[in-house]
Design a protein around this motif. Sequence first.
Motif, PDB file in Angstrom:
ATOM      1  N   VAL A 179       0.957  -1.308   0.088  1.00 24.08           N
ATOM      2  CA  VAL A 179      -0.001   0.211  -0.032  1.00 24.08           C
ATOM      3  C   VAL A 179       0.807   1.123   0.009  1.00 24.08           C
ATOM      4  N   ASP A 180       0.713   2.093  -0.906  1.00 25.09           N
ATOM      5  CA  ASP A 180       1.384   3.290  -1.230  1.00 25.09           C
ATOM      6  C   ASP A 180       0.438   4.491  -0.812  1.00 25.09           C
ATOM      7  N   ALA A 181       0.549   5.176   0.191  1.00 28.85           N
ATOM      8  CA  ALA A 181      -0.360   6.405  -0.067  1.00 28.85           C
ATOM      9  C   ALA A 181       0.289   7.750   0.184  1.00 28.85           C
ATOM     10  N   ARG A 182       1.626   7.871   0.051  1.00 28.08           N
ATOM     11  CA  ARG A 182       2.492   8.927   0.104  1.00 28.08           C
ATOM     12  C   ARG A 182       1.731  10.345  -0.733  1.00 28.08           C
ATOM     13  N   GLU A 183       1.207   9.919  -1.744  1.00 24.34           N
ATOM     14  CA  GLU A 183       0.791  11.321  -2.426  1.00 24.34           C
ATOM     15  C   GLU A 183      -0.718  11.872  -1.913  1.00 24.34           C
ATOM     16  N   ALA A 184      -0.956  11.203  -0.727  1.00 21.76           N
ATOM     17  CA  ALA A 184      -2.149  11.633  -0.085  1.00 21.76           C
ATOM     18  C   ALA A 184      -1.792  12.864   0.995  1.00 21.76           C
ATOM     19  N   GLY A 185      -0.660  12.897   1.171  1.00 19.90           N
ATOM     20  CA  GLY A 185      -0.154  14.160   2.025  1.00 19.90           C
ATOM     21  C   GLY A 185      -0.568  13.857   3.374  1.00 19.90           C
ATOM     22  N   VAL A 186      -1.180  14.830   3.945  1.00 20.78           N
ATOM     23  CA  VAL A 186      -1.609  14.802   5.264  1.00 20.78           C
ATOM     24  C   VAL A 186      -2.746  13.801   5.520  1.00 20.78           C
ATOM     25  N   ASP A 225      -4.161  12.853  -9.494  1.00 23.98           N
ATOM     26  CA  ASP A 225      -4.203  12.967 -10.687  1.00 23.98           C
ATOM     27  C   ASP A 225      -5.060  14.256 -11.474  1.00 23.98           C
ATOM     28  N   PRO A 226      -4.545  15.265 -11.711  1.00 23.22           N
ATOM     29  CA  PRO A 226      -5.435  16.556 -12.069  1.00 23.22           C
ATOM     30  C   PRO A 226      -6.299  16.363 -13.145  1.00 23.22           C
ATOM     31  N   ALA A 227      -5.851  15.128 -14.175  1.00 22.68           N
ATOM     32  CA  ALA A 227      -7.018  14.738 -15.308  1.00 22.68           C
ATOM     33  C   ALA A 227      -8.128  13.902 -14.563  1.00 22.68           C
ATOM     34  N   ALA A 228      -8.030  13.586 -13.276  1.00 19.46           N
ATOM     35  CA  ALA A 228      -9.301  12.752 -12.705  1.00 19.46           C
ATOM     36  C   ALA A 228     -10.453  13.687 -12.565  1.00 19.46           C
ATOM     37  N   VAL A 229     -11.756  13.033 -13.285  1.00 19.24           N
ATOM     38  CA  VAL A 229     -12.780  14.009 -12.949  1.00 19.24           C
ATOM     39  C   VAL A 229     -13.354  13.788 -11.572  1.00 19.24           C
ATOM     40  N   THR A 230     -13.562  12.621 -11.254  1.00 20.57           N
ATOM     41  CA  THR A 230     -14.071  12.251  -9.816  1.00 20.57           C
ATOM     42  C   THR A 230     -13.034  11.187  -9.126  1.00 20.57           C
ATOM     43  N   GLU A 240      -2.236  -4.051 -10.228  1.00 20.33           N
ATOM     44  CA  GLU A 240      -2.184  -2.878  -9.387  1.00 20.33           C
ATOM     45  C   GLU A 240      -3.421  -2.073  -9.537  1.00 20.33           C
ATOM     46  N   ILE A 241      -3.935  -1.665  -8.543  1.00 19.39           N
ATOM     47  CA  ILE A 241      -5.009  -0.808  -8.375  1.00 19.39           C
ATOM     48  C   ILE A 241      -4.449   0.601  -7.880  1.00 19.39           C
ATOM     49  N   GLN A 242      -5.182   1.588  -8.578  1.00 16.44           N
ATOM     50  CA  GLN A 242      -4.793   3.139  -8.294  1.00 16.44           C
ATOM     51  C   GLN A 242      -6.035   3.704  -7.818  1.00 16.44           C
ATOM     52  N   LEU A 243      -5.970   4.343  -6.529  1.00 16.79           N
ATOM     53  CA  LEU A 243      -6.950   5.114  -5.848  1.00 16.79           C
ATOM     54  C   LEU A 243      -6.656   6.509  -6.590  1.00 16.79           C
ATOM     55  N   SER A 244      -7.830   7.164  -7.459  1.00 12.77           N
ATOM     56  CA  SER A 244      -7.232   8.274  -8.051  1.00 12.77           C
ATOM     57  C   SER A 244      -8.334   9.619  -7.687  1.00 12.77           C
ATOM     58  N   ALA A 245      -7.624  10.614  -7.529  1.00 10.18           N
ATOM     59  CA  ALA A 245      -8.398  11.616  -7.379  1.00 10.18           C
ATOM     60  C   ALA A 245      -7.723  13.112  -8.175  1.00 10.18           C
ATOM     61  N   THR A 246      -8.272  13.977  -7.948  1.00  9.38           N
ATOM     62  CA  THR A 246      -7.731  15.126  -8.725  1.00  9.38           C
ATOM     63  C   THR A 246      -6.702  16.007  -7.892  1.00  9.38           C
ATOM     64  N   ASP A 247      -6.644  15.823  -6.610  1.00 15.58           N
ATOM     65  CA  ASP A 247      -5.630  16.223  -5.628  1.00 15.58           C
ATOM     66  C   ASP A 247      -5.474  15.290  -4.438  1.00 15.58           C
ATOM     67  N   SER A 248      -4.551  15.716  -3.599  1.00 13.50           N
ATOM     68  CA  SER A 248      -4.135  14.695  -2.473  1.00 13.50           C
ATOM     69  C   SER A 248      -5.224  14.824  -1.531  1.00 13.50           C
ATOM     70  N   SER A 249      -6.085  16.148  -1.067  1.00 12.40           N
ATOM     71  CA  SER A 249      -7.058  16.058  -0.222  1.00 12.40           C
ATOM     72  C   SER A 249      -8.340  15.166  -0.653  1.00 12.40           C
ATOM     73  N   ALA A 250      -8.558  14.986  -2.066  1.00 13.22           N
ATOM     74  CA  ALA A 250      -9.812  14.156  -2.449  1.00 13.22           C
ATOM     75  C   ALA A 250      -9.350  12.848  -2.606  1.00 13.22           C
ATOM     76  N   LEU A 251      -8.241  12.250  -2.135  1.00 13.10           N
ATOM     77  CA  LEU A 251      -7.795  10.970  -2.083  1.00 13.10           C
ATOM     78  C   LEU A 251      -8.643  10.217  -0.920  1.00 13.10           C
TER      79      LEU A 251
END
Length: 523
Positions: A179-186, A225-230, A240-251
Amino acid sequence: MSIRSALLRLLSLAAAMMASASPGYSSDLRPARSEELTLASLDAAARLRLDEDQALVRVDFDLAPGARAEAVELILVARPKSDASGGRISVSINRGRSVVLAPRAESFEARFALYSEAVRPGTNTLNLVFEAGGEDGWILDAEASRLRVSAAPAAGYDSLSDIEAALASDYATPRRIHVDAREAGVQETAVAALTAQGLALRLGEAPILVNEPSVAELTVRAVADPAAVTPAIVMTGPSEIQLSATDSSALIAAARLFAARSMEGQERRFGAAQALSAPRLVFTETAAAPASSDLAHLAALGAPFGAEQGSRTAVVIAGADPESRAAALAVIGRAALASGSAWIYGWFGEDVQLAPANHNLLVLGPMDTMDARLIEAAPSEVRAATDAARARTPRDSHYFGSTAFAAEETRALGDVTGIAAIFDDRRGRTVALITAPEGADFARAAKRLARSTLWDGMEGRAVLWDAAAVTAFGPSTGPAFSREAVTVFLRRNDRWVALGAFSLAVLLLIAGGAVNRTASRRV
C-alpha cells in the motif's frame, strides 16, 4: 521442410503473438504454493456427519481466478458413531474421480491425495459420500480435518472484479500486498488505514502488508491525478490498483469508496456513478456494538470504535518505523472485520494531540513513542500488565559492569510480544492501546495479534500476549511487592540501585575505618 509444415509453423507463431498481445493475464502464473485450511474454516455451517440419514456432505472452497491447482491433499479425522460403524467413504472434488476409504470401527486420521485436475478457478465442492451397507456412520472432526491445495496463483488479473474474487478466495489469493499512500499528503494515514480495512473485509483476515513493491502480489497506490474527474478506483496494471483523485485532499474519498463498496462486476474503472448500484462491502452483519470498555467487545464487535462506521473514533499510529506502521495497519484491518464494515468516517493521524477531544481513541505503536500521559491515566491493571511485560522483556543495562545482570535469563515466563488495554479517561471517552514495551518488537507483536486467534482471546481491561497465549490482568493482578514488580523496579532504576550500592559500600568502608581507629585508641 514441406509447405504444410511451414504453414503450420506460421499459424502457431501467429497464435502465440496474438496470445501475447491480448489484454488477459491469467495465463501467466507465479510459483505454486501450498496452503492448508480446516474444513470448519471453509464451511462453518457444514454438518460433518456421515450416516444413512446424511449420506452426503459438501464443503465448498474457492480457487482464485487464473490460478492452476497442481496437487490436492485431504487430512480426514473422524470417529465412529458406534462399534458397528463401517461402510465406505468416497471422497471427490466436483465430478472428478473418487478416492474410497473403508475404515474400521475406530477413530482414524487418514491423509491422502485427491485428483487435482478436477479443481478449477472459482467455486469447487469437496464431496464426501457414505455408502452404508447396513453399518453405522461416522462423526467427522471439522477442526482437525484439513484440505491442502498446492496451486500456482495468477501473476495478474483482467478486471477489478477478478481482483475482488481473488481476494475473497480460499486458495491462491494474493497474500503480500503493498500500500502506497504517500501522495495523499496529510491524509496519508487515513488513506492507508481505510485501504487496509477494505483489504481485510475482502480477504476475511488481516492483510499481510509489505513495504517492498517488488515482493508484493498486489499493489494499491494512491495517486493525485489532475485529469481525474471524480474520485475513482482504476486498474492500472495486471496486479495494481490506483486510488485516483484530482488532488491529495480528495484521495480520502477514493479510499472511502474502496473501503465501503464492493468491486464485484466492475471492469477496469470504478467511480461514484458505479458505486450508486454497487453492494456495500461488509464482512458479516454484526449486532449493534455496545459502548463498553472491554477488550472482549473490541475483539468481537469492534466496540465502541466501529459504531456508526467510526464517526466518533480517532485512530493514532505512533512511530514512523515502516514495519511498525504496516503492523498497526494490519491490526486496524482486523478491527474492521470485528466491526463488520470499515470506519470510513473515522479520524486517522499520527499525533494524539491533534485527535478530536470528543472521539474515542485507539492508539497503536511502541510504548516509547506514545504520550506518557496515556499510560499514567490508565487504571492499575493496565500498569500491572505493563510492569509484567517489562519484567519479561530483556533490556540492556546502562553499565558495562552490569554484564551479568544484563545477560540474566528473563524468558522463563515466555517471550512477551505486546500489551492491549482499554479504559475510560477523565474526558469520558474510551481509550484503547495496542503497544509493546521497551525491548519488545512491536511490529512482530502486532502482526501476531492481528493474524492469529490471540485476537479472540482478549478480554477484560488489559492483557499481555506472547506468541502462544493471552494473559488477562484484573484490578487485583500484580501485587506491589511481587517478584515481577521488584524485578521491574530494579531494571528501571538500575543506575540508582548501583549508585546506592556504591554509596553504601563507601559508608561501610568509612564506618569500618572509624571503628578500627576507636578500637586502637582503647587498646
